[in-house]
Design an enzyme around this catalytic site. Structure first.
Site, short mmCIF file in Angstrom:
data_model
loop_
_atom_site.label_atom_id
_atom_site.label_comp_id
_atom_site.label_asym_id
_atom_site.label_seq_id
_atom_site.Cartn_x
_atom_site.Cartn_y
_atom_site.Cartn_z
N VAL A 1 32.36 41.36 38.52
CA VAL A 1 32.51 40.47 37.37
C VAL A 1 33.47 41.12 36.38
O VAL A 1 33.36 42.33 36.12
CB VAL A 1 31.15 40.21 36.69
CG1 VAL A 1 31.32 39.25 35.52
CG2 VAL A 1 30.14 39.67 37.68
N CYS A 2 34.40 40.34 35.88
CA CYS A 2 35.26 40.80 34.80
C CYS A 2 36.04 42.06 35.24
O CYS A 2 36.56 42.12 36.35
CB CYS A 2 34.40 41.04 33.57
SG CYS A 2 35.27 41.25 32.01
N THR A 3 36.09 43.07 34.37
CA THR A 3 36.86 44.28 34.70
C THR A 3 36.13 45.19 35.68
O THR A 3 36.63 46.28 35.99
CB THR A 3 37.17 45.06 33.41
OG1 THR A 3 35.95 45.29 32.68
CG2 THR A 3 38.14 44.29 32.53
N GLY A 4 34.98 44.74 36.18
CA GLY A 4 34.36 45.46 37.29
C GLY A 4 35.29 45.50 38.49
O GLY A 4 35.18 46.41 39.33
N THR B 1 40.38 39.10 37.70
CA THR B 1 39.67 39.88 36.69
C THR B 1 39.83 39.20 35.35
O THR B 1 40.43 38.13 35.24
CB THR B 1 40.19 41.33 36.66
OG1 THR B 1 39.36 42.12 35.79
CG2 THR B 1 41.64 41.39 36.19
#
Length: 276
Positions: free
Chosen positions: A172-175, A192
């Site tokens: 999720v996101c910047t993961g 991202t």
């Protein structure tokens, strides 16, 4: 018929208990029926709903979430709330994994990322460490300010070592930046957070970054855009694995309006993101 004073006394003691039991049963039955608008038995899976052929495989049961200081709250609890509701219908286990068993805070570690010295943060207690984490079917990696920390080598090594044993990997996101650094996104389509686009994609030069996407799927790898996009990705994942009818009813129980188009992404334009 005349009732003795003794019998009247007995009835006076029994009747309130009977009424209480009856009321408690009625409330319990109502709560069971309501149960966040979900049926009391598992959703039926049809071949049409399980169009990926997942029914021939074991449904994922062992889920894990990777935690690190300054993770983004909704990156974790958006997907987890949807999956928690799903777990009322399917046997599912959750491991919260971090470098140690100390509570993991969402507070930024750098004062420059908390300029007002706020204390508006939450902490989560892990269930496992990176060393004793159980085998997983699904690993979820959130993003957040903490993905920029310089001391995440063991976390990244865990992602790299765990991915080959997974059924599915979700970021999720910047993961996605952590996943890219672990090498699991090499040669794969991924996306991202568009507000952090340039810095994140620089971490994965071998990744096929998709600039305009709410979420992407490439094989068993799912990645989402920023923060709230993780909920849409998770519901799409649930639809793909457990059936679209399951995901639709689950989203309705959350009173959440799903984005069904993985290419829906107005934030690519808002943040002037271009394809690398």
């Amino acid at each position: 018929m005349r009732v003795s004073s003794y019998m009247r006394g007995i009835l006076a003691m029994i009747l309130p208990a009977v009424l209480l039991l009856s009321t408690s049963y009625s409330v319990l039955a109502a709560e069971t029926r309501d149960w966040r608008c979900l049926p009391s038995t598992p959703y039926p899976l049809t071949s049409a709903e399980a169009h990926t052929g997942t029914l021939t495989e074991a449904l994922p049961q062992r889920y894990g979430v990777l935690l690190f200081p300054a993770f983004e709250t909704l990156d974790v609890f958006g997907p987890l709330d949807a999956l928690q509701i799903l777990s009322r219908q399917y046997k599912m286990d959750l491991a919260l994994i971090s470098s140690n068993l100390d509570p993991v805070s969402t507070k930024p570690r750098s004062p420059s990322m908390n300029p007002k010295n706020s204390t508006f943060f939450q902490s989560v207690v892990p269930t496992h460490t990176l060393e004793d984490a159980p085998d997983l079917d699904v690993l979820i990696v959130p993003g957040g300010l903490g993905t920029r920390a310089p001391d995440l080598n063991t976390t990244i090594a865990y992602i790299a070592a765990t991915y080959p044993k997974l059924q599915y990997f979700l970021s999720v996101c910047t993961g996605a930046g952590l996943a890219a650094r672990a090498g699991v996104l090499d040669g794969k389509r991924a996306t991202t957070n568009k507000a952090s686009w340039a810095g994140t994609i620089a971490l994965g030069p071998k990744v096929k970054w998709v600039s305009r996407a709410r979420w992407t799927v490439d094989g068993n790898i799912w990645t989402s855009s920023g923060i709230s996009a993780g909920i849409d990705m998770t519901l799409a994942f649930i639809a793909d694995i457990y059936g679209d009818d399951v995901a639709t009813r689950l989203a309705n129980s959350m009173e959440y309006e799903r984005h069904l188009d993985s290419d829906w992404d107005p934030y690519a334009s808002i943040f002037n993101v271009t394809q690398p």
